[in-house]
Structure formats: C-alpha cells, structure tokens
Write an enzyme that holds these catalytic residues in place. Structure first.
Site, PDB file in Angstrom:
ATOM      1  N   HIS A 115      -6.456  -2.049 -11.031  1.00  0.00           N
ATOM      2  CA  HIS A 115      -5.046  -1.852 -11.369  1.00  0.00           C
ATOM      3  C   HIS A 115      -4.391  -3.139 -11.866  1.00  0.00           C
ATOM      4  O   HIS A 115      -3.516  -3.102 -12.726  1.00  0.00           O
ATOM      5  CB  HIS A 115      -4.274  -1.314 -10.146  1.00  0.00           C
ATOM      6  CG  HIS A 115      -4.038  -2.353  -9.074  1.00  0.00           C
ATOM      7  ND1 HIS A 115      -4.928  -2.590  -8.044  1.00  0.00           N
ATOM      8  CD2 HIS A 115      -3.022  -3.239  -8.901  1.00  0.00           C
ATOM      9  CE1 HIS A 115      -4.457  -3.560  -7.277  1.00  0.00           C
ATOM     10  NE2 HIS A 115      -3.310  -3.962  -7.769  1.00  0.00           N
ATOM     11  N   HIS A 179       3.835 -13.215  -3.655  1.00  0.00           N
ATOM     12  CA  HIS A 179       3.572 -11.997  -2.882  1.00  0.00           C
ATOM     13  C   HIS A 179       2.340 -12.184  -1.999  1.00  0.00           C
ATOM     14  O   HIS A 179       1.476 -13.002  -2.282  1.00  0.00           O
ATOM     15  CB  HIS A 179       3.471 -10.740  -3.733  1.00  0.00           C
ATOM     16  CG  HIS A 179       2.343 -10.645  -4.725  1.00  0.00           C
ATOM     17  ND1 HIS A 179       1.987 -11.637  -5.597  1.00  0.00           N
ATOM     18  CD2 HIS A 179       1.496  -9.618  -5.010  1.00  0.00           C
ATOM     19  CE1 HIS A 179       0.979 -11.236  -6.357  1.00  0.00           C
ATOM     20  NE2 HIS A 179       0.646 -10.020  -6.014  1.00  0.00           N
TER      21      HIS A 179
HETATM   22  O1  LIG Z   1      -5.433  -4.326  -3.944  1.00  0.00           O
HETATM   23  C1  LIG Z   1      -4.648  -3.947  -3.076  1.00  0.00           C
HETATM   24  O2  LIG Z   1      -5.032  -3.261  -2.128  1.00  0.00           O
HETATM   25  C2  LIG Z   1      -3.209  -4.286  -3.175  1.00  0.00           C
HETATM   26  C3  LIG Z   1      -2.742  -4.918  -4.246  1.00  0.00           C
HETATM   27  C4  LIG Z   1      -1.329  -5.271  -4.476  1.00  0.00           C
HETATM   28  C5  LIG Z   1      -0.291  -4.945  -3.614  1.00  0.00           C
HETATM   29  C6  LIG Z   1       1.023  -5.339  -3.922  1.00  0.00           C
HETATM   30  C7  LIG Z   1       1.312  -6.058  -5.074  1.00  0.00           C
HETATM   31  C8  LIG Z   1       0.279  -6.371  -5.925  1.00  0.00           C
HETATM   32  O3  LIG Z   1       0.488  -7.085  -7.063  1.00  0.00           O
HETATM   33  C9  LIG Z   1      -1.028  -5.958  -5.649  1.00  0.00           C
HETATM   34  O4  LIG Z   1      -2.008  -6.223  -6.536  1.00  0.00           O
HETATM   35 FE   LIG Z   2      -2.199  -7.825  -7.711  1.00  0.00          FE
END
Ligand SMILES: O=C(O)/C=C/c1cccc(O)c1O
Ligand SMILES: [Fe+2]
Length: 313
Positions: A115, A179
């Site tokens: 993602h 983050h």
């Molecule tokens: O890979 C995961 O489980 C979570 C990824 C995540 C969560 C919140 C913000 C982000 O940029 C992420 O890639």
């Molecule tokens: Fe991320």
C-alpha cells in the site's frame, strides 16, 4: 515542463477510520488537487519512490534501494493487487545509469509493492495499469538505514538520468510525515514478529486480517488518546516541509535515523521517499512547491502532507 513532483503521505486507514468530516473533506480536496495537477501535467512516465511495510521486502534480504524491472501489488489493505505497468527496458537503463554514478542499487524482476508504494498512484490515476511507472523501493522501515545524504544522492542520480529525457516524467514520493504505526521493529520484536519480519511473504488471510485489525484498532485508540504509540509531531513535520519548500535539498542531510525515531516516530523514515523525489526534481533544475497541504490526523496515524512541485521557468 518535462519533470514535476508529487510527494504525499499515505495511510492504509483512509477507508477504515473516520476523522471529523471537515478533516476528511480537506484531505479529499488535497487529493483532488493532486489529481488535477497530474492530469494537467499528463506524464508519459511516473517514477514512484515508495517504502514497504514487510509485505514485499523482508530481513531475509533487505536492500537500501531497489529498482523494479517488473512488479506487482501485494493487495494488503485492499491496495492494488496484481501486475503493474512497468517499462522494463527503461527501468534497466535507469538502474545502469544509477550504478554508473557510483550509487549501488538492487534491482528486481519480480518486485512486490504494498500500500505504501501504490496508494498515491491509485488516488491520482485510479490504478497502476494506466500510466507506465518505474517503482523504486527506498527502505524506510528496516534498520540499518543508509544516511539521508545517500538517499539524496540516489534521488539526484535518478533525476539526472531523466533531465534531458524527451518524456514527461512525474516523480512521486509516498510516505511520512511523523508517525508511529504498530509495525514491529526488529530490535523489540517477539519471536513470532521476528519470523514475520524475516520471512513473512504471502501471509495467510487470517494473519493479514489480524495485522490489519490491530492497525485499525490502534488508530481508533490513538484518536481517542488511548494508544501506546508515539504522538504525531506537527512541528517536526512543518520543519521538514520547509526544507522541501526551500529547494535546498542538501538540507535533508541533517536528518538522522536516531533523531527521527526519537522525535517523529518509527515510520517517519518514510520521508526518505520525499528526499529521493525532491532530490530527483532538483537534479532537473530549480523548483518551486506550488501546492502544500498539511494536517496531523490521528485517525490515519499520520502527520499527513501533500505537496506538488514544478520546475521554475
Ligand atoms: O503496514 C501496516 O500495518 C501499517 C501501515 C501504516 C499505518 C499508518 C500510517 C501509515 O503510513 C502506514 O503505512
Ligand atoms: Fe507507511
């Protein structure tokens, strides 16, 4: 104008949590802005600097950079699953050029992207089977990290390759800003987590669902002030955006992994993709940031930034 840039945060929580309506509307407006920017620029090729979250790259073999010659999406968090439209010959030439500049890079003829790499392309173009894209992995989660100056030089080499290209090239950087989502870290991982970090390719549907549910629950708790993760750091985010805006990409070199872990969270390293993208654009000429959006959004566990930049005339 032959080169342009979009650097933006991603979050797998976009469709899974509910920030206040005005925040959601502001993010949607930012997405609309980048869609319009990309439509007007109408690139022939996208060079996509993306991170990974232990869906495509693991500790069995963790390169600092990897140019994808062929690639497909892993489909985590319902992201793009399946083949990606990669111009293989161009990717091969790009990797050779990077290496010829004394910057080593891995390559993959079967790169898996998650993602983190695909979300901007999905938002902007509706998928990864439309505009040709060279996906470039920049390790942003797994220590040891290269120095940020190295990422800058890597991005610079990519930009130099395209400087005199007759193609219109859009550089995308995906990730950040501050983050600290619940992605395990090798230093503090349990035995089961170490196994996932090293050898977690193709998880079972149950394992994937459990991981995703944990992230969603953490985000909901975080928004309620109850999660055990580091807070977002808007001050740090705004300072980083200021370096992007300044055009002085050498300013990125002052960032260190230890300091970032301490003040901006263990996934703030994703700004490495922005460093690469901005450095690539800077290698093509002086630029100006012509759009910037920023909001700390706990429901997305992200200091959420969206920027576009163009070369000065
Ligand atoms: O890979 C995961 O489980 C979570 C990824 C995540 C969560 C919140 C913000 C982000 O940029 C992420 O890639
Ligand atoms: Fe991320």
């Amino acid at each position: 104008m032959q080169q342009a840039l979009i650097a933006m945060s991603h979050s797998p929580l976009l469709e899974h949590t509910n920030p206040p309506e005005d925040v959601k509307a502001a993010v949607d407006a930012a997405f609309e802005q980048v869609r319009a920017f990309a439509k007007e620029f109408n690139p022939d090729l996208v060079v996509n600097f993306g991170p990974d979250h232990y869906n495509g790259f693991f500790y069995d073999l963790m390169p600092p950079f990897c140019v994808g010659y062929e690639a497909h999406g892993t489909g985590d968090y319902d992201s793009w699953a399946g083949p990606i439209n990669v111009p293989t010959t161009e990717a091969e030439k790009l990797a050779q050029y990077i290496i010829d500049q004394d910057i080593d890079t891995a390559i993959s003829r079967k790169m898996e992207v998650d993602h983190g790499a695909v979300q901007p392309m999905e938002i902007i173009f509706g998928g990864l089977d439309t505009v040709p894209v060279i996906p470039i992995f920049v390790n942003s989660v797994a220590r040891p990290f290269t120095k940020v100056s190295r990422v800058r030089k890597f991005g610079q080499a990519v930009g130099e390759y395209f400087k005199d290209s007759d193609k219109k090239v859009l550089f995308i950087g995906s990730g950040g800003l501050s983050h600290d989502p619940p992605v395990p870290q090798i230093a503090t991982a349990t035995e089961a987590q170490r196994a996932m970090l090293t050898n977690g390719r193709n998880p079972t549907p149950e394992a994937r669902a459990a991981r995703q549910a944990n992230t969603i629950n953490t985000a909901i708790k975080f928004a309620a002030g109850e999660a055990d993760i580091m807070d977002l750091n808007p001050e740090w985010d705004r300072a980083f955006l200021e370096v992007c805006r300044s055009g002085n990409v050498g300013g990125f070199d002052a960032y260190t992994a230890d300091e970032m872990d301490a003040v901006a969270g263990h996934s703030s390293h994703e700004v490495r993709t922005w460093v690469a993208a901005y450095s690539a654009l800077r290698a093509c000429g002086e630029y100006e940031v012509n759009y910037e959006f920023y909001k700390p959004i706990k429901e997305y566990i992200a200091g959420f930034g969206v920027t576009t930049a163009v070369l000065k005339k």
